[in-house]
Design a protein around this motif. Structure first.
Motif, mmCIF file in Angstrom:
data_model
loop_
_atom_site.group_PDB
_atom_site.id
_atom_site.type_symbol
_atom_site.label_atom_id
_atom_site.label_comp_id
_atom_site.label_asym_id
_atom_site.label_seq_id
_atom_site.Cartn_x
_atom_site.Cartn_y
_atom_site.Cartn_z
ATOM 1 N N THR A 72 0.848 -1.193 0.000
ATOM 2 C CA THR A 72 0.000 0.000 0.000
ATOM 3 C C THR A 72 0.882 1.241 0.000
ATOM 4 O O THR A 72 1.885 1.297 0.719
ATOM 5 C CB THR A 72 -0.907 0.021 1.234
ATOM 6 N N PRO A 73 0.548 2.213 -0.797
ATOM 7 C CA PRO A 73 1.369 3.432 -0.831
ATOM 8 C C PRO A 73 1.307 4.152 0.509
ATOM 9 O O PRO A 73 0.283 4.123 1.197
ATOM 10 C CB PRO A 73 0.714 4.265 -1.940
ATOM 11 N N PRO A 74 2.391 4.772 0.925
ATOM 12 C CA PRO A 74 2.390 5.484 2.210
ATOM 13 C C PRO A 74 1.439 6.670 2.184
ATOM 14 O O PRO A 74 1.192 7.272 1.140
ATOM 15 C CB PRO A 74 3.850 5.944 2.357
ATOM 16 N N ARG A 75 0.898 6.979 3.348
ATOM 17 C CA ARG A 75 0.021 8.129 3.490
ATOM 18 C C ARG A 75 0.844 9.312 3.959
ATOM 19 O O ARG A 75 1.507 9.245 4.994
ATOM 20 C CB ARG A 75 -1.088 7.810 4.494
ATOM 21 N N TRP A 76 0.807 10.388 3.199
ATOM 22 C CA TRP A 76 1.618 11.555 3.501
ATOM 23 C C TRP A 76 0.750 12.656 4.120
ATOM 24 O O TRP A 76 -0.404 12.815 3.768
ATOM 25 C CB TRP A 76 2.286 12.078 2.235
ATOM 26 N N THR A 77 1.346 13.379 5.041
ATOM 27 C CA THR A 77 0.609 14.455 5.695
ATOM 28 C C THR A 77 1.526 15.645 5.923
ATOM 29 O O THR A 77 2.748 15.502 6.078
ATOM 30 C CB THR A 77 0.024 13.990 7.041
ATOM 31 N N THR A 78 0.954 16.828 5.918
ATOM 32 C CA THR A 78 1.698 18.060 6.172
ATOM 33 C C THR A 78 0.933 18.907 7.182
ATOM 34 O O THR A 78 -0.192 18.588 7.560
ATOM 35 C CB THR A 78 1.890 18.878 4.878
ATOM 36 N N TRP A 79 1.557 19.979 7.572
ATOM 37 C CA TRP A 79 0.873 20.943 8.447
ATOM 38 C C TRP A 79 -0.243 21.614 7.651
ATOM 39 O O TRP A 79 -0.065 22.012 6.506
ATOM 40 C CB TRP A 79 1.868 21.990 8.943
ATOM 41 N N HIS A 80 -1.432 21.737 8.280
ATOM 42 C CA HIS A 80 -2.580 22.345 7.622
ATOM 43 C C HIS A 80 -2.519 23.861 7.779
ATOM 44 O O HIS A 80 -2.732 24.389 8.872
ATOM 45 C CB HIS A 80 -3.888 21.809 8.220
ATOM 46 N N SER A 81 -2.225 24.537 6.697
ATOM 47 C CA SER A 81 -2.182 25.994 6.728
ATOM 48 C C SER A 81 -3.504 26.556 6.221
ATOM 49 O O SER A 81 -4.413 25.804 5.867
ATOM 50 C CB SER A 81 -1.032 26.504 5.845
ATOM 51 N N ARG A 214 5.860 23.322 3.856
ATOM 52 C CA ARG A 214 4.889 22.267 3.549
ATOM 53 C C ARG A 214 5.579 20.929 3.274
ATOM 54 O O ARG A 214 5.226 20.207 2.345
ATOM 55 C CB ARG A 214 3.999 22.647 2.373
ATOM 56 N N VAL A 215 6.590 20.608 4.077
ATOM 57 C CA VAL A 215 7.273 19.321 3.924
ATOM 58 C C VAL A 215 6.313 18.200 4.329
ATOM 59 O O VAL A 215 5.689 18.270 5.398
ATOM 60 C CB VAL A 215 8.544 19.268 4.780
ATOM 61 N N ALA A 216 6.184 17.197 3.488
ATOM 62 C CA ALA A 216 5.268 16.082 3.765
ATOM 63 C C ALA A 216 6.015 14.979 4.496
ATOM 64 O O ALA A 216 7.160 14.668 4.196
ATOM 65 C CB ALA A 216 4.685 15.550 2.462
ATOM 66 N N TYR A 217 5.321 14.357 5.467
ATOM 67 C CA TYR A 217 5.894 13.268 6.244
ATOM 68 C C TYR A 217 4.998 12.029 6.099
ATOM 69 O O TYR A 217 3.775 12.144 6.046
ATOM 70 C CB TYR A 217 5.984 13.647 7.730
ATOM 71 N N PRO A 218 5.601 10.839 6.031
ATOM 72 C CA PRO A 218 4.788 9.617 5.918
ATOM 73 C C PRO A 218 4.089 9.331 7.227
ATOM 74 O O PRO A 218 4.658 9.497 8.305
ATOM 75 C CB PRO A 218 5.806 8.538 5.566
ATOM 76 N N ARG A 219 2.849 8.886 7.134
ATOM 77 C CA ARG A 219 2.081 8.523 8.316
ATOM 78 C C ARG A 219 2.585 7.201 8.849
ATOM 79 O O ARG A 219 2.702 6.215 8.133
ATOM 80 C CB ARG A 219 0.594 8.397 7.942
ATOM 81 N N ALA A 220 2.946 7.178 10.150
ATOM 82 C CA ALA A 220 3.470 5.954 10.762
ATOM 83 C C ALA A 220 2.367 4.907 10.891
ATOM 84 O O ALA A 220 1.214 5.242 11.095
ATOM 85 C CB ALA A 220 4.054 6.274 12.134
#
Length: 220
Positions: A72-81, A214-220
């Motif tokens: 499954t592709p990783p889920r990416w998230t960033t800070w919501h501006s 807006r750097v995206a990080y993978p959801r653990a």
């Protein structure tokens, strides 16, 4: 002559894979046929053993189908501006244990990510649910409360949302809320009831820059 370690390795190697059902069924019926002959003093024909092995292998395969691994592709998230002139308020609460030392933290930023003010504090010994509810109330009222009734906390939050202002509540994942998580842990580890941070702490600057970019990080 096989030693115990070699026998164990042999069983482990053949107990997995596509041929595992046949191997396990053959192992079972080899032992059972031996008992029929040696203990029961009866005869058992080879064709019956083969038929029973096939039947048992089919049963095992139907009960334990092979696992299909799907990447499954990783889920990416960033800070919501926000893209308007509004301000972004991020809050969080946590406990060092369950129950344990509960703390809260948060900060207000412009939509561009510029720091306005931050805060953190210690709530005492509680659990995560209590801490996360209390931080929302404490932030909006700009004070420290020590209620222990969850229903009362929720009711107060709902009353504040009905005031003459526009408020949007959004859930953000932990990976996109790293700055607030930093302040929350700071509040849990200290005994100060409420600390106001007019400027970001040195250890937070890299996190703030990542959020602003807006750097995206993978959801653990």
């Amino acid at each position: 002559m096989y030693g115990a370690s070699v026998l164990e390795l042999w069983v482990r190697n053949y107990s997995s894979g596509n041929n595992a059902p046949k191997f396990l069924a053959g192992l079972w019926w080899n032992w059972r046929a031996r008992n029929i002959v040696c203990v029961g003093n009866e005869l058992i024909h080879l064709f019956r053993v083969v038929a029973e092995v096939h039947k048992l292998a089919t049963l095992i395969a139907s009960c334990f189908p092979p696992r299909i691994h799907i990447d499954t592709p990783p889920r990416w998230t960033t800070w919501h501006s926000c893209r308007t002139s509004c301000m972004v308020l991020n809050v969080d609460g946590s406990c060092l244990g369950a129950p344990g030392r509960a703390g809260f933290g948060g900060l207000i930023r412009r939509g561009s990510g510029d720091w306005i003010v931050g805060f953190s504090g210690f709530l005492g010994v509680a659990d995560n649910t209590y801490a996360e509810l209390m931080i929302v109330l404490d932030l909006v009222t700009k004070g420290y409360s020590n209620f222990h009734c969850y229903d009362a906390v929720i009711a107060n939050i709902q009353d504040l949302l009905k005031l003459d202002w526009e408020v949007s509540l959004l859930h953000t994942l932990r990976e996109g809320n790293a700055c607030t998580n930093f302040l929350t842990k700071l509040g849990s580890k200290n005994d100060t009831k409420l600390s106001i941070w007019d400027s970001p702490l040195e250890d937070m600057k890299d996190l703030l820059l990542s959020n602003a970019l807006r750097v995206a990080y993978p959801r653990a």
